[in-house]
Design an enzyme around this catalytic site. Sequence first.
Site, PDB file in Angstrom:
ATOM      1  CG  LEU A 133      -1.918  -1.101   1.418  1.00 48.66           C
ATOM      2  CD1 LEU A 133      -2.702  -0.895   2.712  1.00 48.66           C
ATOM      3  CD2 LEU A 133      -2.862  -1.179   0.227  1.00 48.66           C
ATOM      4  CG  ASP A 134       0.436   4.305  -2.917  1.00 43.04           C
ATOM      5  OD1 ASP A 134       1.350   3.564  -3.337  1.00 43.04           O
ATOM      6  OD2 ASP A 134      -0.440   4.795  -3.653  1.00 43.04           O
ATOM      7  NE  ARG A 135       4.819   9.155   4.872  1.00 43.10           N
ATOM      8  CZ  ARG A 135       5.456   8.756   5.980  1.00 43.10           C
ATOM      9  NH1 ARG A 135       6.058   7.583   5.999  1.00 43.10           N
ATOM     10  NH2 ARG A 135       5.499   9.512   7.052  1.00 43.10           N
ATOM     11  NE  ARG A 233      -2.039   8.336  -4.978  1.00 41.89           N
ATOM     12  CZ  ARG A 233      -0.800   8.635  -4.587  1.00 41.89           C
ATOM     13  NH1 ARG A 233       0.061   7.668  -4.302  1.00 41.89           N
ATOM     14  NH2 ARG A 233      -0.427   9.894  -4.503  1.00 41.89           N
TER      15      ARG A 233
END
Length: 291
Positions: A133-135, A233
Amino acid sequence: MKPFQLTYTAENPGLLRDALGGWGISKRTLASVKYGGGQILVNGAEVTVRHALEKGDAVTVIFPNEEHGKGLSAEDGPLEIVYEDEALLIVEKPPMQNTIPSREHPFGSLANIVAKHFNDHGIPSTLHIATRLDRDTSGLVCIAKNRHIHHMISLQQQEKKMKRRYEALVHGLLEKEKFTITAPIGRKNASIIEREVREDGQFAETEVCLLQKLAGYSHVSLQLNTGRTHQIRVHLAHIGHPLVGDDLYGGKRNLIKRQALHCTELELIHPVTDERLFFHSSLNGDMQSLI
């Protein structure tokens, strides 16, 4: 540290090499077993992959112990474990934490903390994070405890047998209640981080379901059918509805200081038992308060 091992029963006579391939053991994994200190036993006796199997033979694969990469330090930190057994670790990642270390954030990542957990519990594995997962993104993360298990999960992802669902808040009001975004994604020219929809990109597919309309925003559920970097996104920005808080792709941060995206569901087939596993995660407080 006790090495990870699996035992299979030969259903038909034939070469051991062919049977191992049928059980999903890759050539790379076999090479690591052969040259990394593992063993292959048939009815308790060590053999090579050229061994001729008889129906009913018990085949045990003993996988070599793995070590963390030299660049990964083991660190203390909170770790919310949802599920754990000898093959899998499912955890909750909070927002504003890297999945793996980066140049900007070399410490405190999920990988650093899981490395400490592995050390403390004598788990002889490096980090095999199957669903990063992204930050900014919070929610469920799947970690394999062995190279072979990681390979099996990757096959599930390729065959669309593993399902990941997210919830998000996006700018604007969606017109359709259900639709699929199919648009190839590639790296943006002159950027090492940003992605975009482009003809020469990799195939990417995201299913979108409208949960509710809010004041100028939409609460949506999303299912990833592929796993491209920044896929959700990029796809939502591409259709003119960027994630709330995602300023890299056109979202605004006046309501929340991170992209409003959470991995709520993870569904997969256990790579050892073949049992179907389902995990659910509730939204973090910051997203709940917005809704």
